[in-house]
Design a protein around this motif. Sequence first.
Motif, short mmCIF file in Angstrom:
data_model
loop_
_atom_site.label_atom_id
_atom_site.label_comp_id
_atom_site.label_asym_id
_atom_site.label_seq_id
_atom_site.Cartn_x
_atom_site.Cartn_y
_atom_site.Cartn_z
N ASP A 10 0.86 -1.18 0.00
CA ASP A 10 0.00 0.00 0.00
C ASP A 10 0.90 1.23 0.00
O ASP A 10 1.50 1.59 1.02
CB ASP A 10 -0.94 -0.01 1.21
CG ASP A 10 -1.97 -1.15 1.11
OD1 ASP A 10 -2.01 -1.83 0.05
OD2 ASP A 10 -2.72 -1.35 2.08
N GLU A 12 1.60 4.84 0.01
CA GLU A 12 0.74 5.88 0.57
C GLU A 12 1.52 6.87 1.42
O GLU A 12 2.65 6.61 1.83
CB GLU A 12 -0.31 5.21 1.48
CG GLU A 12 0.35 4.46 2.64
CD GLU A 12 -0.55 3.47 3.37
OE1 GLU A 12 -1.47 2.92 2.74
OE2 GLU A 12 -0.32 3.26 4.57
N HIS A 79 -5.58 2.97 -4.13
CA HIS A 79 -5.76 2.97 -2.67
C HIS A 79 -6.56 4.23 -2.32
O HIS A 79 -6.27 4.90 -1.35
CB HIS A 79 -4.38 2.94 -2.01
CG HIS A 79 -4.37 2.47 -0.58
ND1 HIS A 79 -5.15 1.45 -0.11
CD2 HIS A 79 -3.63 2.89 0.49
CE1 HIS A 79 -4.91 1.27 1.19
NE2 HIS A 79 -4.00 2.14 1.58
N HIS A 83 -5.29 9.13 1.91
CA HIS A 83 -5.34 8.09 2.94
C HIS A 83 -6.16 8.52 4.14
O HIS A 83 -6.77 7.69 4.80
CB HIS A 83 -3.92 7.70 3.37
CG HIS A 83 -3.86 6.27 3.83
ND1 HIS A 83 -3.96 5.93 5.15
CD2 HIS A 83 -3.77 5.12 3.14
CE1 HIS A 83 -3.89 4.60 5.25
NE2 HIS A 83 -3.79 4.09 4.04
N PRO A 112 -8.19 2.22 2.13
CA PRO A 112 -7.36 2.46 3.31
C PRO A 112 -8.01 1.84 4.55
O PRO A 112 -9.22 1.94 4.74
CB PRO A 112 -7.32 3.99 3.42
CG PRO A 112 -7.47 4.44 2.00
CD PRO A 112 -8.44 3.47 1.39
N ARG A 113 -7.19 1.18 5.35
CA ARG A 113 -7.63 0.51 6.59
C ARG A 113 -8.75 -0.49 6.34
O ARG A 113 -9.58 -0.74 7.21
CB ARG A 113 -8.06 1.53 7.64
CG ARG A 113 -6.94 2.51 7.95
CD ARG A 113 -7.26 3.53 8.99
NE ARG A 113 -6.08 4.39 9.19
CZ ARG A 113 -5.84 5.49 8.49
NH1 ARG A 113 -6.67 5.90 7.56
NH2 ARG A 113 -4.74 6.18 8.72
N HIS A 204 3.42 -2.17 3.82
CA HIS A 204 3.45 -0.75 3.48
C HIS A 204 4.91 -0.32 3.38
O HIS A 204 5.70 -0.66 4.27
CB HIS A 204 2.81 0.10 4.58
CG HIS A 204 1.48 -0.42 5.05
ND1 HIS A 204 1.36 -1.41 6.00
CD2 HIS A 204 0.24 -0.09 4.68
CE1 HIS A 204 0.07 -1.67 6.20
NE2 HIS A 204 -0.63 -0.89 5.41
ZN LIG Z 1 -3.24 2.19 3.51
#
Ligand SMILES: [Zn+2]
Length: 258
Positions: A10, A12, A79, A83, A112-113, A204
Motif C-alpha cells: 500500500d 501511501e 488505494h 489516505h 485504506p484501513r 506498506h
Molecule cells: Zn493504507
Amino acid sequence: MTPKILLSFDVEEFDMPLEYNFNISIETQMEIGKKGLDNLMPILNNDNYTTTLFTTANFANHYPDLIKTLSDKHEIASHTFYHSNFTTADLLSSRLRLSEITEKPITGLRMPRMRLVPMKDIQEAGYLYDASMNPTWLPGRYNNFNKPRTLYKEEGMIRIPASVSPNFRIPLFWLSFKNFPYALYLRLALQTLRKDGYLSLYFHPWEFTNINAFGLPKYTIKGSDNELLEKLYRLLNDLKKQAKFCTMSDFLEITTIE
Ligand SMILES: [Zn+2]
C-alpha cells in the motif's frame, strides 16, 4: 498450476501517527512513504518479484514519474485518493488520475484501513476487483469470520481477500509478519499456499523506514526499518522456491471464480 504469490504494497502517505493523535505534516507523511519505496527498490527491481502497488492518487500526484516507471513492471491499483479522508467520488477520481499517470487501465482497489464500502460503489467507479478484505477477526477493527477465506464474488464484484491460515484464520498481514517469529510466519504462509494455491500478502513501504519517532504503539513499529527489510528478503527468497509472483490482475486472468 504453479502456486502464485500476490505480493502487494500500500503505497501511501504515512498518516498512521494521526490515528494516535500524533501530529505529522503532509510533507513528512509523503517523505516517509517515498523513503520506504526507495528502500524497497532492490525488491521491486528484482526480476523474480512482480507486485501490485495500491497507491493513493495523492501520493502518485507527488511522485508521478516514479509511479509511471513502476507501472512498467508492476500493477498500479488504487488505494483511493487520500489516505486520511474519503468520499465516494474518490473511487472514480483516483482511478482516473492513476490511469492518467500510468497511461494504463486501473482495475483494482484496496480501501485504506480495509474500510467497508458498498460493492455497488466500487463497481460504478469502474473497478474489476476489490482487495479490501481481511477475512479474520481483529479486535476493535472488524470481524470478517463469516466471509469466504479465498477469492470470491460479492454482489458481482470480485474480492481478493488478504491471506489467513486455513486453521483458525490467523492473519498473514503486515502486523503478523512483524510480530511473529520468522519460522512460524513462514510455516503458516506455506501451509496457506499449499491449501489455497496462492498467497495474498500486503505490506506498506513506510514499515521499511525508521518510524520510532511518531508516537506509535510498539507492536506497530517493532523490528521495522532494515531489520524488517532483511526479514522480507528472506521471506521472498523462501517463497520464490515454491511459487511464482504475479500481479492481482494477471492472477484473475488465469483463475476461475465460483
Ligand atoms: Zn493504507
